[in-house]
Each structure stands twice: as C-alpha cells, then as structure tokens.
Design a protein around this motif. Structure first.
Motif, PDB file in Angstrom:
ATOM      1  N   ALA A  28       0.844  -1.202   0.000  1.00  0.00           N
ATOM      2  CA  ALA A  28       0.000   0.000   0.000  1.00  0.00           C
ATOM      3  C   ALA A  28       0.878   1.249   0.000  1.00  0.00           C
ATOM      4  O   ALA A  28       0.617   2.212  -0.731  1.00  0.00           O
ATOM      5  CB  ALA A  28      -0.910  -0.029   1.223  1.00  0.00           C
ATOM      6  N   LEU A  29       1.963   1.226   0.800  1.00  0.00           N
ATOM      7  CA  LEU A  29       2.853   2.394   0.866  1.00  0.00           C
ATOM      8  C   LEU A  29       3.524   2.643  -0.479  1.00  0.00           C
ATOM      9  O   LEU A  29       3.703   3.789  -0.901  1.00  0.00           O
ATOM     10  CB  LEU A  29       3.913   2.186   1.952  1.00  0.00           C
ATOM     11  N   ASP A  30       3.871   1.531  -1.154  1.00  0.00           N
ATOM     12  CA  ASP A  30       4.513   1.662  -2.466  1.00  0.00           C
ATOM     13  C   ASP A  30       3.604   2.370  -3.464  1.00  0.00           C
ATOM     14  O   ASP A  30       4.063   3.072  -4.354  1.00  0.00           O
ATOM     15  CB  ASP A  30       4.868   0.272  -3.015  1.00  0.00           C
ATOM     16  N   LEU A  31       2.308   2.140  -3.321  1.00  0.00           N
ATOM     17  CA  LEU A  31       1.361   2.756  -4.262  1.00  0.00           C
ATOM     18  C   LEU A  31       1.052   4.197  -3.860  1.00  0.00           C
ATOM     19  O   LEU A  31       0.731   5.040  -4.700  1.00  0.00           O
ATOM     20  CB  LEU A  31       0.061   1.938  -4.310  1.00  0.00           C
ATOM     21  N   TYR A  32       1.174   4.476  -2.563  1.00  0.00           N
ATOM     22  CA  TYR A  32       0.828   5.811  -2.086  1.00  0.00           C
ATOM     23  C   TYR A  32       1.912   6.830  -2.463  1.00  0.00           C
ATOM     24  O   TYR A  32       1.603   8.000  -2.709  1.00  0.00           O
ATOM     25  CB  TYR A  32       0.604   5.753  -0.566  1.00  0.00           C
ATOM     26  N   GLY A  33       3.160   6.342  -2.546  1.00  0.00           N
ATOM     27  CA  GLY A  33       4.286   7.232  -2.871  1.00  0.00           C
ATOM     28  C   GLY A  33       4.052   8.063  -4.114  1.00  0.00           C
ATOM     29  O   GLY A  33       4.116   9.310  -4.063  1.00  0.00           O
ATOM     30  N   PRO A  34       3.737   7.444  -5.266  1.00  0.00           N
ATOM     31  CA  PRO A  34       3.550   8.213  -6.502  1.00  0.00           C
ATOM     32  C   PRO A  34       2.444   9.267  -6.402  1.00  0.00           C
ATOM     33  O   PRO A  34       2.504  10.307  -7.071  1.00  0.00           O
ATOM     34  CB  PRO A  34       3.170   7.146  -7.529  1.00  0.00           C
ATOM     35  N   ILE A  35       1.433   9.024  -5.547  1.00  0.00           N
ATOM     36  CA  ILE A  35       0.346  10.011  -5.405  1.00  0.00           C
ATOM     37  C   ILE A  35       0.901  11.282  -4.770  1.00  0.00           C
ATOM     38  O   ILE A  35       0.607  12.407  -5.205  1.00  0.00           O
ATOM     39  CB  ILE A  35      -0.797   9.437  -4.533  1.00  0.00           C
ATOM     40  N   ILE A  36       1.731  11.089  -3.746  1.00  0.00           N
ATOM     41  CA  ILE A  36       2.312  12.268  -3.090  1.00  0.00           C
ATOM     42  C   ILE A  36       3.271  12.997  -4.038  1.00  0.00           C
ATOM     43  O   ILE A  36       3.298  14.230  -4.088  1.00  0.00           O
ATOM     44  CB  ILE A  36       3.035  11.844  -1.796  1.00  0.00           C
ATOM     45  N   VAL A  37       4.021  12.200  -4.810  1.00  0.00           N
ATOM     46  CA  VAL A  37       4.939  12.837  -5.770  1.00  0.00           C
ATOM     47  C   VAL A  37       4.163  13.707  -6.743  1.00  0.00           C
ATOM     48  O   VAL A  37       4.550  14.843  -7.051  1.00  0.00           O
ATOM     49  CB  VAL A  37       5.733  11.739  -6.538  1.00  0.00           C
ATOM     50  N   GLN A  38       3.021  13.200  -7.176  1.00  0.00           N
ATOM     51  CA  GLN A  38       2.218  13.981  -8.133  1.00  0.00           C
ATOM     52  C   GLN A  38       1.767  15.302  -7.503  1.00  0.00           C
ATOM     53  O   GLN A  38       1.875  16.360  -8.119  1.00  0.00           O
ATOM     54  CB  GLN A  38       1.005  13.154  -8.571  1.00  0.00           C
ATOM     55  N   ASP A  39       1.330  15.210  -6.241  1.00  0.00           N
ATOM     56  CA  ASP A  39       0.905  16.434  -5.545  1.00  0.00           C
ATOM     57  C   ASP A  39       2.068  17.404  -5.386  1.00  0.00           C
ATOM     58  O   ASP A  39       1.918  18.618  -5.551  1.00  0.00           O
ATOM     59  CB  ASP A  39       0.351  16.086  -4.160  1.00  0.00           C
ATOM     60  N   LEU A  40       3.225  16.830  -5.063  1.00  0.00           N
ATOM     61  CA  LEU A  40       4.414  17.661  -4.870  1.00  0.00           C
ATOM     62  C   LEU A  40       4.726  18.444  -6.141  1.00  0.00           C
ATOM     63  O   LEU A  40       4.954  19.652  -6.096  1.00  0.00           O
ATOM     64  CB  LEU A  40       5.593  16.745  -4.504  1.00  0.00           C
ATOM     65  N   ILE A  41       4.669  17.755  -7.275  1.00  0.00           N
ATOM     66  CA  ILE A  41       5.022  18.418  -8.534  1.00  0.00           C
ATOM     67  C   ILE A  41       3.913  19.352  -9.010  1.00  0.00           C
ATOM     68  O   ILE A  41       4.163  20.477  -9.452  1.00  0.00           O
ATOM     69  CB  ILE A  41       5.353  17.367  -9.618  1.00  0.00           C
ATOM     70  N   ASP A  42       2.665  18.911  -8.890  1.00  0.00           N
ATOM     71  CA  ASP A  42       1.563  19.710  -9.459  1.00  0.00           C
ATOM     72  C   ASP A  42       1.062  20.808  -8.531  1.00  0.00           C
ATOM     73  O   ASP A  42       0.548  21.815  -8.990  1.00  0.00           O
ATOM     74  CB  ASP A  42       0.395  18.788  -9.826  1.00  0.00           C
ATOM     75  N   LEU A  43       1.176  20.594  -7.204  1.00  0.00           N
ATOM     76  CA  LEU A  43       0.633  21.603  -6.292  1.00  0.00           C
ATOM     77  C   LEU A  43       1.714  22.476  -5.674  1.00  0.00           C
ATOM     78  O   LEU A  43       1.640  23.696  -5.716  1.00  0.00           O
ATOM     79  CB  LEU A  43      -0.186  20.934  -5.164  1.00  0.00           C
ATOM     80  N   ALA A  44       2.737  21.814  -5.102  1.00  0.00           N
ATOM     81  CA  ALA A  44       3.724  22.584  -4.352  1.00  0.00           C
ATOM     82  C   ALA A  44       4.678  23.371  -5.246  1.00  0.00           C
ATOM     83  O   ALA A  44       4.931  24.548  -4.989  1.00  0.00           O
ATOM     84  CB  ALA A  44       4.500  21.653  -3.428  1.00  0.00           C
ATOM     85  N   ILE A  45       5.198  22.730  -6.299  1.00  0.00           N
ATOM     86  CA  ILE A  45       6.208  23.409  -7.110  1.00  0.00           C
ATOM     87  C   ILE A  45       5.629  24.612  -7.885  1.00  0.00           C
ATOM     88  O   ILE A  45       6.130  25.730  -7.749  1.00  0.00           O
ATOM     89  CB  ILE A  45       6.958  22.412  -8.035  1.00  0.00           C
ATOM     90  N   PRO A  46       4.521  24.427  -8.672  1.00  0.00           N
ATOM     91  CA  PRO A  46       4.022  25.594  -9.432  1.00  0.00           C
ATOM     92  C   PRO A  46       3.616  26.775  -8.537  1.00  0.00           C
ATOM     93  O   PRO A  46       3.841  27.924  -8.888  1.00  0.00           O
ATOM     94  CB  PRO A  46       2.802  25.046 -10.178  1.00  0.00           C
ATOM     95  N   SER A  47       3.087  26.488  -7.317  1.00  0.00           N
ATOM     96  CA  SER A  47       2.610  27.597  -6.472  1.00  0.00           C
ATOM     97  C   SER A  47       3.783  28.300  -5.773  1.00  0.00           C
ATOM     98  O   SER A  47       3.602  29.289  -5.091  1.00  0.00           O
ATOM     99  CB  SER A  47       1.620  27.074  -5.432  1.00  0.00           C
TER     100      SER A  47
END
Ligand SMILES: Nc1ncnc2c1ncn2[C@@H]1O[C@H](COP(=O)(O)OP(=O)(O)OP(=O)(O)O)[C@@H](O)[C@H]1O
Ligand SMILES: [Mg+2]
Length: 567
Positions: A28-47
């Motif tokens: 489950a943790l292995d699958l959750y990692g990519p979701i956070i990465v996506q948020d990191l790139i799409d939400l945190a970096i552009p803002s």
C-alpha cells in the motif's frame, strides 16, 4: 500436494499472518508514494509555496522510512516462516526415509536422497516464502498501479498497456521452456551428487587400483551433461530478462512521448507524467519478480513433488501384533524365495526351539543370507512360511520383533562417533557394568585399551580406523548389550583369527545358551557344538544333522569339511 503445503502453512499460521499483514502495508505504501509525488510536482512546485514543498517532501521521507522498517519486519517474518517450514518438512521427510524397507535403499541412490533432504527443501522453503510474497503482492501492486493510472488518465493508461500482452505471452512462452530445463538440471545435478558420493564410498578401492582417472572420466562426463542443460537454460533466462527490459523501455517511451503530447494539449499535468513513470517502473519491478517467481515456482514445485513422492509411499507392509513374550520358537515351513524369476530357496522347512543352535552352510549364492533377510523381514516372506512363537511373522509388528533379534553380518555398521557412542546406540540406558561385560566377552577391551582416548576415541572419518576384526568385535559387543532372543550371525566372526574366533564363539554360545542362535559360517570348525547344521544346495536342503552325524554320513558336508577345515 496442495494439502501438504497448506498443512505446513497452518503449522506456522502466526508467522504467516504477521508476514502477510506487513507485506500488505508495504504494498500500500509503495502505491501511495507516486500520489504524493504527483501532488508535490503539481501543487507545491508551481505555487512556489516553500512550506507546502517542504511538507510534501517530509511526508515522502517519513513514508519511505516507515516502508523501510515495515519491509524489514515483513521479510524477517517471511524468512523465519520459510525456515521453520523447511525444518519441519526435513524432519518429516527424514523420519519417513528411515522407516522405509531395505528394498527402498537398494533401489535408490543415496545422492538422490541427500538432495531431497537438502537442496530440494531449500527450494520449497523459498517458494513458500518468496513465492507467496511475489505471487500475492506483485499481482496486488500491478492491479493497484493500474487503478491509479486509470484514475490519472484513461487514454494514457490504455496506450501504455498495449505492449503488456506481448510481454506476458513472451514470459509464459519462455517459462515453459525454463520448466523443462529445470527438470533436466535437477536430474543431472543428482547424477553428479551420486557420482561424488559413490566415489567417496569406494575411495580406498579406487586408490588401491589406481582408478582415479577412470572415476574422473565418469564424473567429468556427468558434469559436462549438467553444463549442457544449464547452458540451454541460461539462454532462455537471459532472453527473458532482456525481453522484459526492452518492454519497460518501450513503455517509458510511450509515457514520455504520449504524456508529453497530452501535456502540450493541456490534458494532463507534469506530475501525472512523473507518477506514470514511477508506476510503470513499479510494473517493471513486479513483472521481473513474477518472472523470478516462475523460477522459484519451478524449483519449489519440483521440490514439493519430490518430497510428496516419498511422503506418499504407502506405509510398508507391517503386522499389527506386538510381540511381547520371549521368542521361544521359529518354524520355517516350505519357505521358497525368488528374486524376479531367479529361485534361490526351495521348500525349506525347519523348526528351531529356544536353546538350540542351528547353522546354514552351503556354497556361495545358494541363499543363506536370503534366509536371514526373510527372517529379519527386510525381505517379505510368503504368507505362512515363517512362524515366530506359532504366529506368522507377517502378522507381527516388525519393530517389536527386531527388538528381540541381534545381528552380526557383513554390512557397514560403524558410525563416525566414539566407541562408546557406537555401543550405546543399542541402549542409551546401558550401565558401565554391562558395557564392561560386553567388551570383555567380545574381546573388545584390549582394542579399546590400546586407543588414545580409550572408549571415547572417535572412529571412522577423522578418527581412528579399526581393522576388520576389531570392527567385528564392536558388532559382537553390541550383541551382548542387546541381549536378544535370537542371534543371527552371518559370517559374524569371519574376520577374526582362529583362536579368537573360537574364544568369542564360546562366549556367544555360553551367554546365549537359553536363546536361539542361527549362524552362517564358512569355517565349519566353529559349528562343532551346534545342534543342527543344514546343508543347502541349489535344489534345497541337502543334508541335516549335527557335526558328527554329518561327518559320518560322508556326504557333502564331509567333503566340504575335508576340503577346507581339516587342513
Ligand atoms: N536383492 C537381490 N536381488 C536379486 N538377486 C539377489 C538379491 N540378493 C541376492 N540375490 C541373489 O540370490 C542368490 C543368493 O544370495 P545370498 O546372498 O542369499 O547367497 P549366500 O548363500 O548368502 O552367498 P554367500 O555365501 O556368498 O554369502 C545369489 O545368486 C544372489 O545373486
Ligand atoms: Mg551371504
């Protein structure tokens, strides 16, 4: 076969549960990692929001550390479970092997049996642990990754998946080839093991006759055959690995190319592309693990098959009556025996009572040892041909009968342990007094006194080697320790010199004067005070009588005696 596997899993159900639950969390943790990465790139970096950026990164770090700890726990539980199952299987298998009749060991090579108890079970253990993990969680990871990808973008997912069926077909095709290869490897491997074992068993004979080259040639040819079959598998295994890598690169290319195109068109974010790459990379890892699984499966299943083959041998033909009274009579009635179409015994009838000493003599190959094998039930006698205390031997529980039989024959009987251990194996409870008596009666005392560590001296490999006569005295000492009701001597004193033989035979006949003694001897002199001597020929019993009666008859026994012992 499945039941057998389930039985061992059940035995370790606690470890199995810990292992499964922790492995599930890791997946489950292995699958959750990519979701956070996506948020990191799409939400945190552009803002350009540093707080958010650090928070997401920290969450990722914590997730990875947590995954590390749980996966450590999961693999330790899994390995321990595998080892414990292997331990129980090994015990069960060895116990079963020990229970097999003589014929089982005559038909099989010991190298093969050794690899069943060692190598095979290693493979079974890794199947039951690694195999289970890969099977459940690789599939779960693949399905989980697919769901996530579909959620991100259906079009990209569908196109990314196009090469997958080809990869799967290719994997199955190659696996089939690998399976055939592994069976071949196993067969050839066991031939090599047997060859080494056989050589070591007869090493002194080989050295005495300078047969090293001949033996090496045989070994080398087996070894070459093994390499040949391994070569075939190496090609299949490497083409499989390269094929999967190729699949992975093509998939990544699709993600980058199509993902980039969709991003330019404004359909997906950059975070989704990165997540896709991470997820398809997981795909590669798990597909590779599934391929490894094929390997683990082939070896493990063949191990389980070979394990079951022995475990499923039906219980040997054993009687159910426990012999609890002293053996006072043996009756042999029209006993015949044949090995295949070769008849070796014909209509032997004889009665032996407690206190009697009987001998079988006759030329080599007439079937004397065969009579002993039938008596001690290592060969199955025909129904109603041998009776012990009036009961057919086939109805008697073998163990209860053999407890009352003492045997000295030509078989290898020394273990690589101390003299004391070699004696005490007969009866752990034996006291010093009885040991001393047995050693005195068998003239073993002199031998032991001459050894550096006396009775604690190790024999065999790495220890002291004894002469054949000294070895025989250990076997005879065991006879006194066992105090059997029936004594079977198959050339039991043949390695001793004449004087010692007479002294020890006197001790045996005195000590067991109320018991039954049956002897097979080529030195007819030792039979002077025997009650009955049975002279056997190819056609069956030729003469019966005591020593003097037979000499007076001037028949075959007389001739044998004149030819050999008189001189
Ligand atoms: N397991 C077996 N399978 C096939 N034939 C066998 C087997 N054991 C013995 N034989 C054959 O049966 C015959 C009798 O063998 P056995 O060992 O009983 O002879 P023996 O009288 O004890 O001979 P020796 O005096 O040489 O010890 C021999 O011809 C032998 O080749
Ligand atoms: Mg014999």
């Amino acid at each position: 076969m499945l039941n057998r596997v389930l039985y061992y899993y059940k035995k370790e159900k606690k470890l199995l549960t810990y292992f499964l639950v922790s492995s599930f969390i890791v997946t489950a943790l292995d699958l959750y990692g990519p979701i956070i990465v996506q948020d990191l790139i799409d939400l945190a970096i552009p803002s350009k929001d540093l707080d958010k950026f650090f928070t997401y990164s920290l969450v990722l770090l914590i997730l990875y550390v947590f995954r590390f700890v749980i996966s450590l726990y999961s693999s330790s539980r899994g390995q321990l479970m595998g080892n414990k199952i292997k331990f129980f299987m090994r015990e069960d298998l060895f116990e079963k092997i020990l229970k097999q009749p003589d014929s089982f060991f005559k038909e099989r090579q010991s190298g093969d049996l050794i690899s069943r108890v060692t190598n095979d079970l290693e493979n079974v253990s890794s199947l039951l642990y690694r195999g289970l993990e890969d099977c459940l969680f690789s599939v779960l990871s693949i399905v989980g990754a697919l769901v996530l990808m579909l959620k991100f973008n259906t079009k990209l997912t569908v196109i990314t998946m196009i090469p997958l069926p080809f990869a799967i077909y290719f994997t199955i095709y190659k696996n089939k080839k690998l399976k055939v290869g592994y069976v071949d490897i196993r067969k050839n491997m066991s031939r090599v093991t047997s060859s080494v074992h056989d050589t070591l068993k007869t090493i002194f004979f080989i050295k005495d006759n300078s047969l090293e080259k001949e033996k090496f040639k045989r070994f080398s040819s087996d070894n070459e055959k093994l390499l040949e079959v391994e070569k075939k598998n190496v090609f299949n295994l490497s083409s499989l690995m390269s094929g999967i890598n190729f699949y992975n690169q093509i998939t990544q290319l699709i993600v980058i190319f199509l993902g980039g195109y969709l991003h330019i068109k404004g359909e997906i974010s950059l975070g989704v592309i990165v997540s896709f790459i991470l997820l398809t990379n997981r795909f590669r890892i798990y597909i590779l693990r599934l391929i490894g699984l094929a390997d683990i499966f082939q070896r493990g299943l063949s191990g389980i098959q070979r394990f079951s083959e022995i475990m499923e041998i039906s219980k040997e033909n054993d009687g159910s009556n426990i012999l609890s009274d002293e053996i006072t009579s043996i009756k042999i009635s029209n006993l015949s025996h044949s090995y295949g179409d070769k008849n070796v015994l014909k209509d032997l009838s004889l009665e032996i009572k407690k206190g009697e000493k009987v001998a079988f003599v006759g030329e080599s190959g007439v079937g004397k040892t065969t009579i002993f094998s039938l008596l001690k039930s290592s060969l199955l006698a025909q129904e109603k041909t041998i009776f012990i205390n009036g009961k057919c031997i086939r109805t008697i529980k073998r163990e209860s009968f053999l407890k009352r039989v003492g045997i000295v024959d030509q078989n290898e009987h020394l273990m690589n342990e101390s003299v004391l251990e070699n004696l005490k194996i007969i009866d752990r409870e034996t006291g010093t007094e009885k040991l001393e008596e047995a050693m005195r009666l068998s003239y073993l005392k002199d031998v032991v006194d001459s050894l550096e560590n006396k009775e604690n001296t190790r024999l065999g490999e790495g220890g002291v080697s004894l002469s054949s006569g000294q070895k025989q005295r250990i076997a005879i000492a065991r006879l006194f320790l066992k105090s059997p009701d029936i004594v079977l001597l198959d050339e039991g004193t043949s390695a001793l010199d004449n004087i010692l033989e007479r002294k020890i035979m006197d001790n045996i006949t005195n000590y067991f004067k109320d018991k039954i003694i049956i002897s097979i001897a080529h030195r007819l002199n030792t039979l002077k005070n025997f009650d009955k001597i049975v002279v056997l020929g190819q056609e069956g019993v030729l003469e019966v009588g005591n020593f003097n009666e037979l000499l007076e008859k001037k028949g075959l026994f007389f001739k044998m005696y004149s030819d050999n012992d008189k001189v």
